[in-house]
Design an enzyme around this catalytic site. Structure first.
Site, short mmCIF file in Angstrom:
data_model
loop_
_atom_site.label_atom_id
_atom_site.label_comp_id
_atom_site.label_asym_id
_atom_site.label_seq_id
_atom_site.Cartn_x
_atom_site.Cartn_y
_atom_site.Cartn_z
CG ASP A 1 7.99 -29.16 9.31
OD1 ASP A 1 7.07 -29.22 8.46
OD2 ASP A 1 7.83 -28.65 10.44
CB CYS B 1 7.59 -25.52 8.78
SG CYS B 1 7.38 -23.90 9.55
CB THR C 1 3.27 -21.55 11.40
OG1 THR C 1 4.66 -21.69 11.76
CG2 THR C 1 2.40 -22.21 12.45
CG HIS D 1 9.24 -2.35 -1.94
ND1 HIS D 1 8.32 -1.54 -1.33
CD2 HIS D 1 9.17 -2.05 -3.27
CE1 HIS D 1 7.71 -0.79 -2.23
NE2 HIS D 1 8.19 -1.09 -3.42
CG HIS E 1 12.66 -0.26 -2.69
ND1 HIS E 1 11.85 0.11 -1.65
CD2 HIS E 1 12.05 0.18 -3.82
CE1 HIS E 1 10.77 0.71 -2.13
NE2 HIS E 1 10.88 0.78 -3.44
C1 RB5 Z 1 5.56 -28.90 13.55
O1 RB5 Z 1 4.60 -29.47 14.37
C2 RB5 Z 1 5.43 -27.39 13.58
O2 RB5 Z 1 5.81 -26.91 14.83
C3 RB5 Z 1 6.28 -26.77 12.48
O3 RB5 Z 1 5.88 -27.28 11.25
C4 RB5 Z 1 6.18 -25.26 12.34
O4 RB5 Z 1 4.87 -24.84 12.30
C5 RB5 Z 1 7.01 -24.47 13.27
O5 RB5 Z 1 7.07 -23.24 13.20
#
Ligand code: RB5
Length: 150
Positions: free
Chosen positions: A7, A64, A66, A97, A132
């Site tokens: 993203d 993304c 996180t 695994h 596994h």
């Molecule tokens: C975008 O602001 C953020 O929410 C996205 O990149 C991600 O971290 C969502 O899980």
């Protein structure tokens, strides 16, 4: 062929990972996003995951902020085992695994150099199979609505 997607929060890291793939002589297909405009990570996670699930791509990497949202989205596609990794041990083990066919990372969580090491570990580690495989097959059975209780 590696599917790659991100993203808006992860454009820079995606470029670094694409450069790593190029250095290693690996082909990739970029499923976007390609702009810094705020976007919806499920769209891009699903595009990459569908390419892996269909066999168009062998494996996939999604990024993304996180790594959580895009991995959740990828894992909703049947046949996808997308592992969110922030360390090299997990990256190795999820190949060995779990036979993870997709890797997710958080661009706001880990640095570029660690992300490259995680990617390399994940690319280089084969699935061990054996016991596994039995467990991975059970995950597939859950996906298929089968009862896995002993
Ligand atoms: C975008 O602001 C953020 O929410 C996205 O990149 C991600 O971290 C969502 O899980």
């Amino acid at each position: 062929m590696i599917a790659i997607a991100c993203d808006h929060s992860a454009l820079e890291l995606k470029a670094e990972i694409k450069a790593l793939l190029e250095q290693r002589g690996l082909e990739y297909k970029d499923f976007g996003t390609d702009s810094e405009a705020s976007c919806h990570y499920p769209i891009f996670g699903a595009r990459a995951a569908k390419a892996v699930a269909s066999g168009e791509c062998d494996r996939g990497i999604v990024i993304c902020g996180t790594g959580i949202g895009i991995s959740l989205a990828a894992n909703k596609v049947k046949g996808i085992r997308c592992a969110l990794c922030s360390d090299t041990y997990s990256a190795r083990m999820t190949r060995a695994h779990n036979d993870a066919n997709m890797l997710a990372m958080g661009a706001r969580v880990i640095g570029v150099e660690l992300a490259k090491e995680i990617t390399a570990a994940w690319l280089d580690t084969p699935f061990e199979g054996g016991r596994h495989k039995t467990r991975v097959d059970m995950i597939t059975a859950i996906e298929n609505g089968e009862d896995i209780e002993p």
